[in-house]
Write a protein that holds these residues in place. Structure first.
Motif, PDB file in Angstrom:
ATOM      1  N   ASP A 133       0.832  -1.209   0.000  1.00 35.64           N
ATOM      2  CA  ASP A 133       0.000   0.000   0.000  1.00 35.64           C
ATOM      3  C   ASP A 133       0.864   1.254   0.000  1.00 35.64           C
ATOM      4  OD1 ASP A 133      -2.363  -1.479   0.001  1.00 35.64           O
ATOM      5  OD2 ASP A 133      -2.534  -1.436   2.195  1.00 35.64           O
ATOM      6  N   SER A 134       1.923   1.233   0.787  1.00 37.06           N
ATOM      7  CA  SER A 134       2.832   2.383   0.838  1.00 37.06           C
ATOM      8  C   SER A 134       3.497   2.607  -0.509  1.00 37.06           C
ATOM      9  CB  SER A 134       3.918   2.172   1.898  1.00 37.06           C
ATOM     10  OG  SER A 134       3.335   2.151   3.174  1.00 37.06           O
ATOM     11  N   ALA A 135       3.870   1.527  -1.172  1.00 34.00           N
ATOM     12  CA  ALA A 135       4.504   1.636  -2.492  1.00 34.00           C
ATOM     13  C   ALA A 135       3.535   2.218  -3.510  1.00 34.00           C
ATOM     14  CB  ALA A 135       5.008   0.274  -2.950  1.00 34.00           C
ATOM     15  N   ILE A 136       2.283   1.785  -3.460  1.00 35.24           N
ATOM     16  CA  ILE A 136       1.269   2.311  -4.382  1.00 35.24           C
ATOM     17  C   ILE A 136       1.033   3.790  -4.109  1.00 35.24           C
ATOM     18  CG2 ILE A 136      -1.188   2.197  -4.990  1.00 35.24           C
ATOM     19  CD1 ILE A 136      -0.951  -0.877  -4.543  1.00 35.24           C
ATOM     20  N   MET A 137       0.941   4.155  -2.825  1.00 29.96           N
ATOM     21  CA  MET A 137       0.739   5.565  -2.477  1.00 29.96           C
ATOM     22  C   MET A 137       1.930   6.415  -2.920  1.00 29.96           C
ATOM     23  SD  MET A 137      -1.160   5.355   1.228  1.00 29.96           S
ATOM     24  CE  MET A 137      -0.922   7.090   1.498  1.00 29.96           C
ATOM     25  N   LEU A 138       3.141   5.910  -2.734  1.00 27.96           N
ATOM     26  CA  LEU A 138       4.319   6.658  -3.158  1.00 27.96           C
ATOM     27  C   LEU A 138       4.346   6.806  -4.671  1.00 27.96           C
ATOM     28  CD1 LEU A 138       6.917   8.177  -2.658  1.00 27.96           C
ATOM     29  CD2 LEU A 138       8.127   5.973  -2.635  1.00 27.96           C
ATOM     30  N   LYS A 139       3.996   5.763  -5.392  1.00 30.87           N
ATOM     31  CA  LYS A 139       3.974   5.839  -6.858  1.00 30.87           C
ATOM     32  C   LYS A 139       2.995   6.911  -7.315  1.00 30.87           C
ATOM     33  CE  LYS A 139       3.416   3.168 -11.082  1.00 30.87           C
ATOM     34  NZ  LYS A 139       3.144   1.854 -11.675  1.00 30.87           N
ATOM     35  N   CYS A 192       8.110  14.846  -2.914  1.00 32.00           N
ATOM     36  CA  CYS A 192       7.385  13.771  -2.227  1.00 32.00           C
ATOM     37  C   CYS A 192       8.013  13.428  -0.883  1.00 32.00           C
ATOM     38  CB  CYS A 192       7.359  12.519  -3.099  1.00 32.00           C
ATOM     39  SG  CYS A 192       6.454  12.712  -4.627  1.00 32.00           S
ATOM     40  N   GLY A 193       9.111  14.072  -0.564  1.00 25.55           N
ATOM     41  CA  GLY A 193       9.810  13.732   0.673  1.00 25.55           C
ATOM     42  C   GLY A 193      10.469  12.368   0.594  1.00 25.55           C
ATOM     43  N   ALA A 194      10.838  11.962  -0.610  1.00 23.47           N
ATOM     44  CA  ALA A 194      11.428  10.641  -0.823  1.00 23.47           C
ATOM     45  C   ALA A 194      12.890  10.797  -1.248  1.00 23.47           C
ATOM     46  CB  ALA A 194      10.646   9.903  -1.909  1.00 23.47           C
ATOM     47  N   SER A 195      13.590   9.703  -1.213  1.00 25.64           N
ATOM     48  CA  SER A 195      14.989   9.733  -1.636  1.00 25.64           C
ATOM     49  C   SER A 195      15.058   9.910  -3.154  1.00 25.64           C
ATOM     50  CB  SER A 195      15.690   8.429  -1.251  1.00 25.64           C
ATOM     51  OG  SER A 195      15.261   7.386  -2.099  1.00 25.64           O
ATOM     52  N   CYS A 196      16.212  10.365  -3.634  1.00 26.44           N
ATOM     53  CA  CYS A 196      16.360  10.574  -5.080  1.00 26.44           C
ATOM     54  C   CYS A 196      16.335   9.250  -5.846  1.00 26.44           C
ATOM     55  CB  CYS A 196      17.609  11.388  -5.401  1.00 26.44           C
ATOM     56  SG  CYS A 196      19.136  10.651  -4.843  1.00 26.44           S
ATOM     57  N   ALA A 197      16.477   8.139  -5.156  1.00 20.44           N
ATOM     58  CA  ALA A 197      16.411   6.820  -5.792  1.00 20.44           C
ATOM     59  C   ALA A 197      14.971   6.301  -5.882  1.00 20.44           C
ATOM     60  CB  ALA A 197      17.262   5.825  -5.021  1.00 20.44           C
ATOM     61  N   ALA A 198      14.064   6.895  -5.122  1.00 19.09           N
ATOM     62  CA  ALA A 198      12.679   6.393  -5.062  1.00 19.09           C
ATOM     63  C   ALA A 198      12.007   6.283  -6.428  1.00 19.09           C
ATOM     64  CB  ALA A 198      11.855   7.255  -4.116  1.00 19.09           C
ATOM     65  N   PRO A 199      12.123   7.277  -7.319  1.00 20.92           N
ATOM     66  CA  PRO A 199      11.456   7.121  -8.620  1.00 20.92           C
ATOM     67  C   PRO A 199      11.925   5.890  -9.393  1.00 20.92           C
ATOM     68  CG  PRO A 199      12.101   9.406  -8.297  1.00 20.92           C
ATOM     69  CD  PRO A 199      12.716   8.604  -7.174  1.00 20.92           C
ATOM     70  N   TYR A 200      13.190   5.522  -9.225  1.00 22.32           N
ATOM     71  CA  TYR A 200      13.738   4.384  -9.960  1.00 22.32           C
ATOM     72  C   TYR A 200      13.250   3.038  -9.424  1.00 22.32           C
ATOM     73  CZ  TYR A 200      16.651   7.917 -12.085  1.00 22.32           C
ATOM     74  OH  TYR A 200      17.080   9.021 -12.770  1.00 22.32           O
ATOM     75  N   LYS A 201      12.621   3.048  -8.260  1.00 23.39           N
ATOM     76  CA  LYS A 201      12.018   1.824  -7.741  1.00 23.39           C
ATOM     77  C   LYS A 201      10.688   1.539  -8.454  1.00 23.39           C
ATOM     78  CE  LYS A 201      14.142   2.270  -3.219  1.00 23.39           C
ATOM     79  NZ  LYS A 201      13.972   2.591  -1.813  1.00 23.39           N
ATOM     80  N   HIS A 202      10.125   2.580  -9.079  1.00 25.08           N
ATOM     81  CA  HIS A 202       8.825   2.454  -9.746  1.00 25.08           C
ATOM     82  C   HIS A 202       8.910   2.589 -11.262  1.00 25.08           C
ATOM     83  CE1 HIS A 202       6.725   2.568  -5.885  1.00 25.08           C
ATOM     84  NE2 HIS A 202       7.609   3.476  -5.536  1.00 25.08           N
ATOM     85  N   PHE A 203       9.955   3.248 -11.749  1.00 21.37           N
ATOM     86  CA  PHE A 203      10.084   3.535 -13.174  1.00 21.37           C
ATOM     87  C   PHE A 203      11.530   3.294 -13.604  1.00 21.37           C
ATOM     88  CE2 PHE A 203       7.210   6.468 -11.008  1.00 21.37           C
ATOM     89  CZ  PHE A 203       6.003   6.109 -11.568  1.00 21.37           C
ATOM     90  N   LYS A 204      11.713   2.728 -14.800  1.00 23.03           N
ATOM     91  CA  LYS A 204      13.055   2.405 -15.288  1.00 23.03           C
ATOM     92  C   LYS A 204      13.921   3.652 -15.456  1.00 23.03           C
ATOM     93  CE  LYS A 204      11.685  -1.609 -17.954  1.00 23.03           C
ATOM     94  NZ  LYS A 204      11.494  -2.136 -19.290  1.00 23.03           N
ATOM     95  N   ASN A 205      13.316   4.682 -16.030  1.00 28.92           N
ATOM     96  CA  ASN A 205      14.074   5.888 -16.338  1.00 28.92           C
ATOM     97  C   ASN A 205      13.116   7.070 -16.487  1.00 28.92           C
ATOM     98  OD1 ASN A 205      12.957   5.722 -19.004  1.00 28.92           O
ATOM     99  ND2 ASN A 205      14.597   4.320 -19.573  1.00 28.92           N
TER     100      ASN A 205
END
Length: 182
Positions: free
Chosen positions: A5-11, A39-52
């Motif tokens: 759920d947290s991953a979906i909310m972050l995405k 989003c208050g997330a790490s700079c790596a967070a987008p890459y956990k959900h999207f390739k590039n």
């Protein structure tokens, strides 16, 4: 709340922050770091959900298109009268386009096919010959797109009476109400 759920909310947060990023900086100056920071997330967070970055931008466009299709589906099931349904779709499409400036940049956006999918033009207006159906479909599409363009460019105010005028013009074109006086 679970990790999934947290991953979906972050995405979803990333997608909405991505929309804001594009609106503020454009696609050329798009920054995944700024999106993550928003989003208050790490700079790596987008890459956990999207390739590039390119995939991220495509997902933003897909996300917006899905929001439109969800809204259109609700409208389609809410109206029994086909002409009212088409008019409601057109008005909603203009409102959606104004509030979502990136809408229309993807390939799967509003076009006459969504109205055809409701079978309104194909089966509900049997009194219209095929050529008249095509002309009505064209006119409704042009009126809708033109209204959105005028409102986006601030040449037509985003006022309820202008949406009423759009609805009446669509219904007039469909033959559901008498032609609007010139």
């Amino acid at each position: 709340m679970g990790d999934a759920d947290s991953a979906i909310m972050l995405k979803e947060k990333l997608l909405t922050a991505g929309i804001d990023e594009i609106l503020a900086h454009g696609i050329k100056d798009f920054s995944l770091r700024r999106v993550a920071a928003a989003c208050g997330a790490s700079c790596a967070a987008p890459y956990k959900h999207f390739k590039n970055k390119d995939e991220f931008i495509k997902e933003i466009i897909k996300y917006i298109d899905e929001k439109w299709h969800d809204l259109a589906e609700q409208i389609i099931i809410s109206y029994d009268d086909p002409a009212e349904r088409i008019a409601a779709l057109c008005v909603a499409n203009v409102r959606f386009k104004i509030s979502n400036p990136l809408y229309g940049t993807g390939l799967d956006t509003f076009d006459p096919v969504i109205m055809a999918q409701t079978n309104d033009f194909l089966t509900t207006f049997p009194e219209l010959c095929p050529q008249k159906k095509l002309q009505s479909l064209f006119a409704v599409s042009v009126i809708t797109a033109g209204t959105a363009c005028l409102m986006e460019e601030k040449k037509l105010a985003n006022f309820p009476e202008n949406f009423d005028m759009l609805k009446k013009k669509i219904l007039s074109e469909l033959g559901s109400i008498p032609a609007i006086e010139k």
